[in-house]
Design a protein around this motif. Structure first.
Motif, PDB file in Angstrom:
ATOM      1  N   PRO A 188       0.804  -1.216   0.000  1.00  0.00           N
ATOM      2  CA  PRO A 188       0.000   0.000   0.000  1.00  0.00           C
ATOM      3  C   PRO A 188       0.841   1.272   0.000  1.00  0.00           C
ATOM      4  O   PRO A 188       0.381   2.326  -0.408  1.00  0.00           O
ATOM      5  CB  PRO A 188      -0.797  -0.108   1.305  1.00  0.00           C
ATOM      6  CG  PRO A 188      -0.830  -1.555   1.625  1.00  0.00           C
ATOM      7  CD  PRO A 188       0.431  -2.133   1.082  1.00  0.00           C
ATOM      8  N   ARG A 189       2.092   1.187   0.450  1.00  0.00           N
ATOM      9  CA  ARG A 189       2.924   2.389   0.519  1.00  0.00           C
ATOM     10  C   ARG A 189       3.647   2.669  -0.794  1.00  0.00           C
ATOM     11  O   ARG A 189       4.336   3.677  -0.920  1.00  0.00           O
ATOM     12  CB  ARG A 189       3.938   2.251   1.646  1.00  0.00           C
ATOM     13  CG  ARG A 189       5.059   1.280   1.372  1.00  0.00           C
ATOM     14  CD  ARG A 189       6.003   1.137   2.546  1.00  0.00           C
ATOM     15  NE  ARG A 189       5.576   0.083   3.443  1.00  0.00           N
ATOM     16  CZ  ARG A 189       6.325  -0.399   4.435  1.00  0.00           C
ATOM     17  NH1 ARG A 189       7.501   0.127   4.684  1.00  0.00           N
ATOM     18  NH2 ARG A 189       5.892  -1.362   5.193  1.00  0.00           N
ATOM     19  N   GLY A 190       3.524   1.758  -1.771  1.00  0.00           N
ATOM     20  CA  GLY A 190       4.265   1.919  -3.015  1.00  0.00           C
ATOM     21  C   GLY A 190       5.423   0.943  -3.043  1.00  0.00           C
ATOM     22  O   GLY A 190       5.493   0.044  -2.218  1.00  0.00           O
ATOM     23  N   PRO A 191       6.367   1.092  -4.000  1.00  0.00           N
ATOM     24  CA  PRO A 191       7.449   0.114  -4.105  1.00  0.00           C
ATOM     25  C   PRO A 191       8.343   0.137  -2.871  1.00  0.00           C
ATOM     26  O   PRO A 191       8.699   1.204  -2.395  1.00  0.00           O
ATOM     27  CB  PRO A 191       8.225   0.580  -5.340  1.00  0.00           C
ATOM     28  CG  PRO A 191       7.917   2.031  -5.450  1.00  0.00           C
ATOM     29  CD  PRO A 191       6.502   2.177  -4.979  1.00  0.00           C
ATOM     30  N   MET A 192       8.656  -1.032  -2.360  1.00  0.00           N
ATOM     31  CA  MET A 192       9.547  -1.110  -1.202  1.00  0.00           C
ATOM     32  C   MET A 192      10.357  -2.396  -1.302  1.00  0.00           C
ATOM     33  O   MET A 192      10.011  -3.307  -2.046  1.00  0.00           O
ATOM     34  CB  MET A 192       8.750  -1.136   0.088  1.00  0.00           C
ATOM     35  CG  MET A 192       7.817  -2.327   0.126  1.00  0.00           C
ATOM     36  SD  MET A 192       7.313  -2.900   1.728  1.00  0.00           S
ATOM     37  CE  MET A 192       8.759  -2.947   2.664  1.00  0.00           C
TER      38      MET A 192
END
Lengths: 397, 324
Positions: free
Chosen positions: A345-349
């Motif tokens: 949910p936070r984007g690419p990690m």
């Protein structure tokens, strides 16, 4: 003859008995979180995040593999309790992977145990910079404070000249202050003052008055996510500091998505840097928020700790899939080190294979009203992949 | 009547007094999965014994006993993590001395007062210790806690293992030592003097007993024992957090002692045992609501069993004898 026959039958039965459990593997995961005391609200987020992920991804496990989650209460920042329940989870419940933990001291207390018992641990929240390095069997998918405080300092230096830093007086606060000040000074700004506010002091007005009198352009704040941040924000509004042209900045901890509605209009215009906002419009996040609201109620917003627990479970499920349900501690750590996610949910990690610490995206956000409710609206993606700056500084030395 | 253990009572060991040790050894052999919980229970029993000595026998009311417990825990932790002193016996000795000294210094002040003032002063001592530990981050690790504690094998022979076998036996040995010392004390003339001070300190002054000196002696001794309990906590956990100095351990300890029965020596065994096992059981069944169960148990004890759990058993035995 008869005895030999029965022996053969017995052996065959034994062989089958041995082979059978392999078909229905159960992976036991121990979740240590805070379910009682003043920190129960944070612990609840971790619990919800992990359970929601498991509910929605039950079909993503290899056939015949089941996951059993065993939850235990560490009662708050109590290292000795955390250590004991981790020991019991390992020795008594025979868990193969550990996760959870809101508080850094609890993770530090567990560290030697994970090394001795070779049980992989994935931090869903605890964010002290050094703690992941304490055991080769620890990895982190949450965040470190420096990841938001340092780029925020750099960004602020481009727009403002004078800054004042006010943080809660405990280790994460010191870390946030150090990183912001470093970033701000490197960008050419001047820090006119720093103050550390006692953790047990609910009266922020005298501190804020002193800051107001120093007339900085920006105030950098850090409090542990929760009620304190609300109280400090209220003091900022009550003293009219917004009208005195003092901009309020901070890490995402001061405007967490679950606390935001209680802060009132004083929070409007506050600028924060963080890796997660519930208001982000990435498709992965929209689906995540919708699922969360469906499960736990339309009025609730998932905070960053929910995301931490969600991604911790995602990393663990990845390791389970890659090994077909047979957990080997060293292989698990190798898989965790290579963890990359585009669906968070936070984007690419991802996880940095070298330090086993998280590599996060960072967003600049502003508190605005969206549909009558306060929200952390993302303005700008500052970076898509930042390693913990503190460890990078140390490498340069 | 209320305090069957004391100078006037028969001081010979009764067979029931061997019971706790038989049970403790049985647990070691029969329940190997529960040894870490067992070590925690034993640590708290020693801590509760030290409190019973001053609260139950000398009548000193305190809400700050965690100051000595915490100091003992930190001394052992700092010795190991910062100074490299890993011998468990030496750590134990230093913790006991440090806590005893703090007991002597603060006792000299606290014991000049009575009642509510005394209660507040003990609370203040603990609060000051907590803040010192919080601020002295380079030494204590501050809010992050002190990790990196290592404990060498006891006498170079017995290594602290992950299953907590050594830790459990080590705790058991020290609790036995503490129990033996305290039992000797309360059956001695010194113990009689303490009970006298508790019951009527004016009269003790009148008969010429050095009340203040007696109290200071027992306070120092109790602090040293609490320090040993603290050192045990560090050695079994290999970690020290700020919470050892907080209000919670002091308060919880008082609750445990009241639950077991104050001023009767074995109340300090029963209280922590029941409290910690109930906590462990409830916390596993209902991680969110376990405090409710503990609260309910306390309300029941306070309402129906003023002498604690041992008070109930006394009443039951008395009634059975009357019937027979």
């Amino acid at each position: 003859m008869k005895t030999r026959m029965s022996l053969c039958v017995g052996l065959a039965a034994a062989a089958m008995a041995c082979a059978f459990p392999a078909a229905a593997q159960t992976v036991k995961i121990g979740l240590i979180s805070t379910y009682s005391g003043p920190g129960a609200a944070q612990g609840d987020q971790i619990d919800k995040g992990a359970k929601l992920y498991m509910k929605l991804h039950a079909d993503k496990l290899p056939p015949g593999v089941k996951v059993e989650l065993i939850t235990r209460d560490d009662t708050g920042a109590n290292g000795d309790v955390a250590k004991r329940i981790a020991q019991e989870l390992i020795v008594r419940d025979k868990v193969q992977i550990l996760t959870g933990v809101v508080w850094t001291p609890n993770m530090a207390a567990i560290a030697p145990l994970t090394a001795e018992a070779k049980i992989p641990f994935v931090s869903a929240n605890a964010s002290g910079a050094k703690v992941v390095g304490m055991s080769p069997y620890m990895a982190r998918v949450s965040f470190t404070l420096c990841q938001s405080a340092y780029p925020l300092g750099q960004w602020a230096a481009k727009k403002y000249k004078k800054a004042y830093s006010a943080v809660s007086d405990f280790a994460p606060g010191h870390e946030a202050e150090g990183c912001f000040v470093r970033g701000f000074k490197e960008g050419g700004g001047e820090v006119v003052g720093t103050v550390r506010i006692p953790l047990a002091n609910p009266d922020f007005v005298p501190f804020m008055q002193r800051i107001k009198d120093a007339k900085p352009d920006v105030l950098f704040a850090f409090n542990p996510a929760g009620k304190q941040a609300t109280a400090m924000m209220k003091a900022y509004g009550d003293l009219g500091m917004d009208k005195a042209n003092i901009k309020y900045l901070g890490t995402g901890d001061i405007t967490t998505d679950e606390e935001l509605q209680g802060m009132g209009d004083a929070a409007l215009g506050v600028i924060t840097m963080h890796h997660y906002s519930a208001a982000a419009d990435r498709p992965a996040n929209k689906a995540f928020v919708a699922a969360y609201k469906k499960e736990y109620g339309a009025d609730l917003n998932p905070g960053f700790m929910v995301v931490g627990a969600w991604d911790a479970m995602d990393a663990i499920y990845g390791a389970i899939r890659a090994q077909g349900g047979k957990i080997d501690p060293d292989k698990t750590m190798e898989i965790l080190k290579q963890y990359k996610s585009t669906t968070s949910p936070r984007g690419p990690m991802s996880i940095d294979p070298e330090t086993r610490d998280v590599i996060n995206p960072e967003y600049l956000r502003e508190v605005r009203k969206v549909g009558g409710k306060l929200a952390n609206v993302e303005l700008e993606t500052i970076t898509t992949a930042i390693k913990d700056p503190l460890k990078e500084f140390e490498k340069k030395k | 009547m209320n305090h069957p253990v004391g100078y006037n009572a028969d001081h010979r060991l009764r067979w029931t007094e061997w019971l706790p040790w038989v049970v403790a050894l049985a647990v070691f052999f029969l329940l190997p999965d529960y040894l870490s919980l067992g070590a925690r229970v034993l640590t708290y029993i020693l801590f509760a014994l030290s409190l019973d000595l001053i609260l139950g026998y000398a009548g000193i009311i305190t809400l700050g006993h965690a100051a000595f417990f915490g100091l003992g825990a930190y001394v052992t932790g700092i010795l190991s993590a910062k100074l490299g002193v890993n011998d468990p016996l030496l750590q134990m000795l230093c913790s006991a001395c440090a806590a005893g000294l703090l007991g002597l210094a603060t006792g000299a002040l606290v014991l000049r007062t009575h009642g509510l003032t005394q209660l507040m002063l003990t609370l203040a001592v603990a609060a000051v210790c907590l803040e010192v530990a919080n601020k002295a981050t380079p030494v204590t690790g501050g809010a992050d806690g002190l990790s990196g504690v290592t404990v060498a094998p006891i006498l170079g022979l017995f290594r602290f293992d992950m299953y907590g076998r050594t830790a459990y036996l080590w705790c058991l040995v020290l609790v036995f030592g503490g129990w033996w010392l305290i039992r000797r004390l309360i059956y001695s003339p010194f113990g009689a003097a303490l009970t006298g001070i508790r019951e009527n300190s004016v009269r003790m002054h009148a008969v010429g007993a050095p009340v203040y000196k007696r109290l200071l002696t027992v306070y120092t001794l109790s602090a040293a024992i609490a320090g040993i309990a603290g050192a045990l906590l560090t050695q079994t956990n290999q970690f020290v957090g700020l919470n050892v100095l907080g209000f919670e351990p002091s308060g919880e300890l008082l609750v445990m002692l009241i639950l077991g029965g104050v001023g009767r020596l074995y109340g300090a065994f029963v209280g922590p045992l029941v409290f910690l096992i109930a906590q462990d059981f409830l916390a596993r069944q209902f991680p969110e609501y376990w405090y409710f169960g503990i609260g309910l148990m306390l309300v029941v004890v306070v309402l129906f069993a003023r002498g604690g759990i041992l008070g109930i058993s006394d009443a039951v035995i008395a009634r059975m004898r009357r019937k027979a």
